[in-house]
Design a protein around this motif. Structure first.
Motif, PDB file in Angstrom:
ATOM      1  N   ALA A 134     -18.313   5.610   1.380  1.00  0.00           N
ATOM      2  CA  ALA A 134     -17.305   6.282   2.197  1.00  0.00           C
ATOM      3  C   ALA A 134     -16.803   5.338   3.287  1.00  0.00           C
ATOM      4  N   GLY A 135     -15.512   5.430   3.555  1.00  0.00           N
ATOM      5  CA  GLY A 135     -14.890   4.572   4.558  1.00  0.00           C
ATOM      6  C   GLY A 135     -14.322   3.294   3.995  1.00  0.00           C
ATOM      7  N   SER A 136     -14.553   3.030   2.704  1.00  0.00           N
ATOM      8  CA  SER A 136     -14.008   1.831   2.062  1.00  0.00           C
ATOM      9  C   SER A 136     -12.584   2.090   1.570  1.00  0.00           C
ATOM     10  N   VAL A 137     -11.918   1.003   1.191  1.00  0.00           N
ATOM     11  CA  VAL A 137     -10.596   1.091   0.570  1.00  0.00           C
ATOM     12  C   VAL A 137     -10.787   1.086  -0.939  1.00  0.00           C
ATOM     13  N   ALA A 138     -10.263   2.106  -1.615  1.00  0.00           N
ATOM     14  CA  ALA A 138     -10.402   2.216  -3.070  1.00  0.00           C
ATOM     15  C   ALA A 138      -9.319   1.394  -3.759  1.00  0.00           C
TER      16      ALA A 138
ATOM     17  N   ALA B   8     -12.549   7.648   0.605  1.00  0.00           N
ATOM     18  CA  ALA B   8     -11.748   6.437   0.765  1.00  0.00           C
ATOM     19  C   ALA B   8     -10.898   6.520   2.027  1.00  0.00           C
ATOM     20  N   ALA B   9     -10.830   5.417   2.757  1.00  0.00           N
ATOM     21  CA  ALA B   9     -10.020   5.355   3.974  1.00  0.00           C
ATOM     22  C   ALA B   9      -8.587   4.955   3.671  1.00  0.00           C
ATOM     23  N   ALA B  10      -8.366   4.377   2.508  1.00  0.00           N
ATOM     24  CA  ALA B  10      -7.026   4.018   2.024  1.00  0.00           C
ATOM     25  C   ALA B  10      -7.137   3.810   0.521  1.00  0.00           C
ATOM     26  N   VAL B  11      -5.989   3.832  -0.166  1.00  0.00           N
ATOM     27  CA  VAL B  11      -5.985   3.717  -1.622  1.00  0.00           C
ATOM     28  C   VAL B  11      -4.953   2.670  -2.030  1.00  0.00           C
ATOM     29  N   LEU B  12      -5.392   1.736  -2.870  1.00  0.00           N
ATOM     30  CA  LEU B  12      -4.499   0.725  -3.451  1.00  0.00           C
ATOM     31  C   LEU B  12      -4.482   0.934  -4.956  1.00  0.00           C
ATOM     32  N   ILE B  13      -3.282   1.034  -5.545  1.00  0.00           N
ATOM     33  CA  ILE B  13      -3.144   1.252  -6.990  1.00  0.00           C
ATOM     34  C   ILE B  13      -2.313   0.110  -7.554  1.00  0.00           C
ATOM     35  N   PHE B  14      -2.943  -0.718  -8.423  1.00  0.00           N
ATOM     36  CA  PHE B  14      -2.201  -1.854  -8.970  1.00  0.00           C
ATOM     37  C   PHE B  14      -1.790  -1.577 -10.413  1.00  0.00           C
ATOM     38  N   ASN B  15      -0.791  -2.329 -10.872  1.00  0.00           N
ATOM     39  CA  ASN B  15      -0.172  -2.071 -12.170  1.00  0.00           C
ATOM     40  C   ASN B  15      -1.098  -2.436 -13.323  1.00  0.00           C
ATOM     41  N   THR B  16      -0.734  -1.973 -14.524  1.00  0.00           N
ATOM     42  CA  THR B  16      -1.612  -2.124 -15.683  1.00  0.00           C
ATOM     43  C   THR B  16      -1.720  -3.558 -16.161  1.00  0.00           C
TER      44      THR B  16
ATOM     45  N   GLY C  64       1.339  15.541   2.245  1.00  0.00           N
ATOM     46  CA  GLY C  64       0.051  16.200   2.383  1.00  0.00           C
ATOM     47  C   GLY C  64      -0.880  16.052   1.211  1.00  0.00           C
ATOM     48  N   VAL C  65      -0.404  15.480   0.102  1.00  0.00           N
ATOM     49  CA  VAL C  65      -1.292  15.263  -1.046  1.00  0.00           C
ATOM     50  C   VAL C  65      -2.440  14.347  -0.641  1.00  0.00           C
ATOM     51  N   ALA C  66      -2.124  13.345   0.163  1.00  0.00           N
ATOM     52  CA  ALA C  66      -3.150  12.454   0.703  1.00  0.00           C
ATOM     53  C   ALA C  66      -2.916  12.304   2.197  1.00  0.00           C
ATOM     54  N   THR C  67      -3.991  12.235   2.954  1.00  0.00           N
ATOM     55  CA  THR C  67      -3.877  12.033   4.398  1.00  0.00           C
ATOM     56  C   THR C  67      -4.340  10.635   4.785  1.00  0.00           C
ATOM     57  N   VAL C  68      -4.424   9.739   3.793  1.00  0.00           N
ATOM     58  CA  VAL C  68      -4.750   8.334   4.030  1.00  0.00           C
ATOM     59  C   VAL C  68      -3.624   7.479   3.460  1.00  0.00           C
ATOM     60  N   PRO C  69      -3.490   6.224   3.894  1.00  0.00           N
ATOM     61  CA  PRO C  69      -2.452   5.355   3.335  1.00  0.00           C
ATOM     62  C   PRO C  69      -2.670   5.128   1.840  1.00  0.00           C
ATOM     63  N   VAL C  70      -1.583   5.200   1.069  1.00  0.00           N
ATOM     64  CA  VAL C  70      -1.625   4.955  -0.374  1.00  0.00           C
ATOM     65  C   VAL C  70      -0.523   3.965  -0.705  1.00  0.00           C
ATOM     66  N   VAL C  71      -0.896   2.846  -1.324  1.00  0.00           N
ATOM     67  CA  VAL C  71       0.028   1.732  -1.530  1.00  0.00           C
ATOM     68  C   VAL C  71      -0.066   1.245  -2.966  1.00  0.00           C
TER      69      VAL C  71
END
Length: 469
Positions: free
Chosen positions: A114-118, A139-147, A164-171
């Motif tokens: 907990a508290g890490s960036v996923a 997760a404190a933030a979420v990074l989603i990279f391409n396939t 409101g779907v996520a209350t953390v940064p999602v990039v």
């Protein structure tokens, strides 16, 4: 042009834009309402709420003191804001090219600190589902990279669907940027954005004469993107139909004319969707009385073409165009006939439902309209027919800050507004059997064989066009 000058002044006084849910949109709406009332109309304001998103500054991701290249980073629409510096942990991915299910299930996060960036890889479920699962795991933030599969190497540009779907940064990240972070210990993720529900409005006005059972609707979206003043997109269409409405004020017409200035088009055709859905649920007789809908979205592009929506499906196949309600071919023919009658070549653009006519054709209402081009590239054939420069975009300032008064081709706007006025008046006089009208118009004029443009417009903002998974 006087209307456009006011829209520009409104944007200048309101953070440079006229986006729905902002004072700039309210100023644009107040101006339209004032002009309509002065012309003798009794305009109606239809309020609705919508999900608003604006990126204040570009999102950034840095690791080991090195910032990831800007072109490899894109905030997810409806991401929360914040700056997070924390360890980065990959979730069910090795980074190899492929569309797995990284982060789609709660068990993927077993042992996640907990508290890490996923760090997740695209595939298997929606971005919203990935973000929600990561947040639930702490997760404190979420990074989603391409396939990394062919055509899916670049930065992921996606949406979470709603605030409101996520209350953390999602990039989103490119595949290369995601793989590079697999070996990082700590990352800093920064998102500065506004994501919330806001209120906006449609403006509606109709003639006092004409058969209400054969209503001709005329629409243009009034909002800009948050990035700029939107003088071409879509001040041009809004100004054109306002000028036509003023010219027709007090005139006796055979069919009722209803003009609409839509809000929140740039967030996914939300104003026109709300209007049609409201009629369908609460006043189906009024919806059934709409004989046809005419749409004007971007009609002053600086490197313009004279494009007509392909209502008869002759230029684009079913893989590109939406199914056209009967009568849309007659509307297309009416525009081509006008251009032919004044010695101007016309082309065709996809009838894809990607602007405010979309909700109308979904209910079987015949539709058509005009378009002068957005980010698509003008061909040599089109340049020979319409003038302008081949090999560059129709609108070099599409969805950019430079979409201001200098971004309008006055001659093109004049030609397209004339065409709009002619066809609006034609159908205000008689809609008749629209298929028969189409046949009559094809024999009455023989314009040059139309060229096509395979790039439509709208839903035109990043939130509407971005991928959801």
């Amino acid at each position: 042009m006087r209307h456009l000058e006011v829209f520009q002044a409104v944007a200048h006084a309101n953070d440079g834009n006229r986006a729905s849910g902002t004072p700039g949109y309210r100023g644009s709406m107040d101006y339209v309402l004032g002009r309509l009332r002065a012309a003798g109309y009794a305009p109606r304001v239809q309020d609705f709420s919508f999900p608003f998103f604006r990126e204040i500054r570009p999102a950034t991701v840095a690791a080991g003191g090195t910032q990831v290249a800007a072109e490899d980073v894109a905030v997810m629409t409806y991401s929360a804001s914040g700056t997070v510096t924390a360890p980065v942990r990959a979730v069910d991915t090795t980074g190899e090219p492929g569309a797995g299910t990284s982060g789609c299930a709660a068990e993927d996060f077993a042992g996640f600190p907990a508290g890490s960036v996923a760090l997740l890889q695209r595939g298997g479920c929606s971005f919203a589902d990935k973000a929600a699962a990561a947040q639930a795991a702490g997760a404190a933030a979420v990074l989603i990279f391409n396939t990394g599969l062919p055509g899916e190497e670049d930065v992921v540009t996606g949406t979470l669907g709603a605030p409101g779907v996520a209350t953390v940064p999602v990039v989103g990240l490119s595949h290369a940027a995601g793989r590079a972070l697999l070996g990082a210990d700590e990352v800093t993720v920064t998102v500065e954005a506004v994501s919330e529900q806001r209120e906006t409005s449609n403006v509606l006005a109709e003639t006092g004469t004409g058969n209400p059972e054969r209503t001709v609707m005329v629409g243009a979206h009034l909002d800009s993107v948050p990035e700029g003043a939107g003088i071409n997109d879509n001040g041009s269409g809004s100004a054109a139909i306002l000028a036509v409405a003023e010219a027709l004020a007090g005139r006796v017409v055979e069919n009722r004319l209803r003009f609409a200035w839509w809000g929140a088009e740039e967030f996914g055709l939300l104003g026109s969707r709300h209007y049609v859905a409201d009629l369908k649920a609460n006043d189906p007789a009024t919806l059934a009385a709409v004989a046809l809908y005419l749409n004007f979205d971007m009609i002053g592009s600086p490197n313009y073409g004279r494009f007509v929506y392909d209502g008869d499906g002759s230029a684009f196949g079913p893989d590109v165009s939406a199914e056209a309600p009967a009568g849309s071919a007659a509307i297309e023919a009416a525009f081509h006939a006008h251009f032919g009658s004044v010695g101007l070549a016309s082309g065709e653009t996809e009838f894809s439902g990607r602007s405010d006519y979309g909700p109308f054709i979904a209910e079987g209402v015949p539709a058509g309209g005009l378009f002068t081009g957005a980010e698509g590239i003008k061909t040599a054939e089109q340049a020979a027919l319409f003038g302008g420069r081949a090999g560059v975009g129709y609108d070099f300032c599409y969805h950019a800050r430079c979409d201001d008064l200098s971004n309008i081709d006055v001659q093109g706007l004049d030609e397209m507004t004339d065409a709009a006025a002619a066809v609006i008046l034609r159908f205000a006089t008689s809609t008749g059997d629209v298929e028969e009208v189409g046949r009559q118009l094809r024999t009455a004029a023989a314009p040059a064989p139309p060229v096509t443009v395979d790039q439509g417009h709208g839903p035109s903002n990043a939130a509407a066009r971005r991928q959801v998974s």
